[in-house]
Design a protein around this motif. Structure first.
Motif, PDB file in Angstrom:
ATOM      1  N   ARG A  39      -3.374   6.328  13.986  1.00  0.00           N
ATOM      2  CA  ARG A  39      -4.388   6.942  13.128  1.00  0.00           C
ATOM      3  C   ARG A  39      -3.932   7.028  11.670  1.00  0.00           C
ATOM      4  O   ARG A  39      -4.759   7.064  10.754  1.00  0.00           O
ATOM      5  N   ALA A  40      -2.649   7.093  11.434  1.00  0.00           N
ATOM      6  CA  ALA A  40      -2.130   7.205  10.067  1.00  0.00           C
ATOM      7  C   ALA A  40      -2.305   5.915   9.288  1.00  0.00           C
ATOM      8  O   ALA A  40      -2.294   5.935   8.047  1.00  0.00           O
ATOM      9  N   PHE A  41      -2.478   4.791   9.985  1.00  0.00           N
ATOM     10  CA  PHE A  41      -2.388   3.500   9.307  1.00  0.00           C
ATOM     11  C   PHE A  41      -3.453   3.294   8.235  1.00  0.00           C
ATOM     12  O   PHE A  41      -3.143   2.993   7.072  1.00  0.00           O
ATOM     13  N   LEU A  42      -4.722   3.406   8.604  1.00  0.00           N
ATOM     14  CA  LEU A  42      -5.783   3.106   7.630  1.00  0.00           C
ATOM     15  C   LEU A  42      -5.752   4.035   6.415  1.00  0.00           C
ATOM     16  O   LEU A  42      -5.832   3.549   5.276  1.00  0.00           O
ATOM     17  N   PRO A  43      -5.630   5.356   6.581  1.00  0.00           N
ATOM     18  CA  PRO A  43      -5.564   6.191   5.373  1.00  0.00           C
ATOM     19  C   PRO A  43      -4.302   5.974   4.544  1.00  0.00           C
ATOM     20  O   PRO A  43      -4.291   6.257   3.349  1.00  0.00           O
ATOM     21  N   ALA A  44      -3.244   5.451   5.159  1.00  0.00           N
ATOM     22  CA  ALA A  44      -2.026   5.159   4.401  1.00  0.00           C
ATOM     23  C   ALA A  44      -2.148   3.862   3.620  1.00  0.00           C
ATOM     24  O   ALA A  44      -1.617   3.745   2.504  1.00  0.00           O
ATOM     25  N   PHE A  45      -2.871   2.875   4.166  1.00  0.00           N
ATOM     26  CA  PHE A  45      -2.874   1.533   3.597  1.00  0.00           C
ATOM     27  C   PHE A  45      -4.130   1.201   2.792  1.00  0.00           C
ATOM     28  O   PHE A  45      -4.044   0.659   1.682  1.00  0.00           O
ATOM     29  N   ALA A  46      -5.312   1.505   3.339  1.00  0.00           N
ATOM     30  CA  ALA A  46      -6.557   1.056   2.711  1.00  0.00           C
ATOM     31  C   ALA A  46      -6.724   1.525   1.269  1.00  0.00           C
ATOM     32  O   ALA A  46      -7.168   0.738   0.415  1.00  0.00           O
ATOM     33  N   PRO A  47      -6.390   2.780   0.915  1.00  0.00           N
ATOM     34  CA  PRO A  47      -6.561   3.183  -0.493  1.00  0.00           C
ATOM     35  C   PRO A  47      -5.710   2.359  -1.462  1.00  0.00           C
ATOM     36  O   PRO A  47      -6.108   2.168  -2.618  1.00  0.00           O
ATOM     37  N   LEU A  48      -4.562   1.884  -1.012  1.00  0.00           N
ATOM     38  CA  LEU A  48      -3.719   1.062  -1.877  1.00  0.00           C
ATOM     39  C   LEU A  48      -4.406  -0.263  -2.183  1.00  0.00           C
ATOM     40  O   LEU A  48      -4.340  -0.772  -3.314  1.00  0.00           O
ATOM     41  N   ILE A  49      -5.072  -0.821  -1.190  1.00  0.00           N
ATOM     42  CA  ILE A  49      -5.761  -2.090  -1.386  1.00  0.00           C
ATOM     43  C   ILE A  49      -6.987  -1.907  -2.265  1.00  0.00           C
ATOM     44  O   ILE A  49      -7.272  -2.734  -3.152  1.00  0.00           O
ATOM     45  N   GLU A  50      -7.724  -0.833  -2.060  1.00  0.00           N
ATOM     46  CA  GLU A  50      -8.894  -0.570  -2.898  1.00  0.00           C
ATOM     47  C   GLU A  50      -8.498  -0.458  -4.367  1.00  0.00           C
ATOM     48  O   GLU A  50      -9.238  -0.891  -5.262  1.00  0.00           O
TER      49      GLU A  50
END
Length: 296
Positions: free
Chosen positions: A228-239
């Motif tokens: 569960r930690a993955f998307l909130p940890a990674f996606a904002p960096l890509i955005e």
């Protein structure tokens, strides 16, 4: 708890598939929303999905999974999100490897079951970090355990991105004990290290293996929170980073860094070795390799 872990296996495999579906949808959403910046004029990428099968020596059903790969997207140059559920009997080499890790009973009963999700993303924009994530459950008649984690692999590092990635993981792990995040972070630093280069593969993350506290439910809950930690940890960096301009020097830096990633996965990664040794689909096992890399 069922004696042969049928219920637990079903729950774990279903969770890995659910997490896969969430991530695939989120990544295609990043492709759709990329309206400004480099490569925004291209068509949004989509995952190609194919079934994989594990080869068994006697031709019996040995399980398989789904391989989902996107190539040439606007944001993702290559990303794979695989899930698998495989079972059967371990070969001699795999038995010896498991016995060396302290798994009991391998000489008398080499049956096994394993399920998990494995993800690697290589990005178009060199300012966007590459990333790896997996979680898995392994069972034998005499033992079971969980493993997995995620780590960030930028070729151009931004301190605030590294801080966000780690802080998000810590927030998800802290409910399981305040000492857990520091231990899994240290484990990741040790595991994702390239000895022949005397350097880390990236900026770290979290990692665990052989997780069996005796409480299957608690260990499964921890594994879920790692996922569960993955998307909130990674996606904002890509955005944030996908809109930044880049030049050929930046791309060259990215390709050289990808060479490090390829070296690690082919020489040291435990999952790569296990997947190839147990007959799983080679394309799925080697999905983690970048589409292009460079050595100097």
């Amino acid at each position: 708890m069922s004696e042969d872990f049928t219920t637990e296996k079903t729950r774990a495999a279903a969770w890995f598939r659910e997490l896969r579906d969430q991530i695939v949808a989120a990544f295609e959403g990043l492709e759709d929303s990329h309206a400004n910046g480099p490569m925004a004029d291209g068509a949004p990428g989509r995952f190609d999905v194919s079934e994989t099968r594990r080869a068994s020596d006697d031709g019996s059903d040995a399980g398989g999974g789904l391989m989902s790969v996107m190539r040439g997207g606007r944001v993702f140059e290559k990303v794979g999100v695989n899930v698998s559920e495989v079972y059967g009997t371990l070969g001699e080499a795999a038995q010896k490897a498991m016995a060396a890790r302290g798994v009991p009973g391998m000489d008398s009963d080499p049956r096994f079951w394993a399920s998990g999700i494995s993800l690697v993303a290589h990005m178009q924009n060199p300012h966007c970090p590459a990333v790896h994530m997996n979680t898995r459950m392994f069972w034998t008649p005499s033992a079971w355990w969980f493993g997995g984690g995620s780590d960030l692999n930028p070729c151009i590092e931004y301190a605030e991105d590294t801080a966000h990635f780690h802080a998000t993981q810590k927030a998800h792990l802290d409910p399981h004990g305040p000492d857990l995040y520091p231990r899994l972070k240290e484990w990741a630093d040790e595991y994702f290290y390239i000895p022949h280069r005397n350097r880390a593969r990236g900026v770290g993350g979290i990692f665990m293996d052989d997780r069996n506290t005796g409480d299957w439910g608690a260990d499964f809950a921890l594994t879920q929170d790692i996922g569960r930690a993955f998307l909130p940890a990674f996606a904002p960096l890509i955005e944030k980073r996908r809109v930044q301009p880049w030049d050929e020097a930046d791309k060259d830096t990215q390709l050289i860094h990808r060479g490090l990633y390829a070296e690690y996965n082919l020489v040291y990664d435990r999952g790569t070795k296990f997947g190839l040794a147990t007959g799983h689909d080679a394309n799925a096992v080697l999905m983690s390799l970048p589409p292009l890399a460079k050595w100097i």
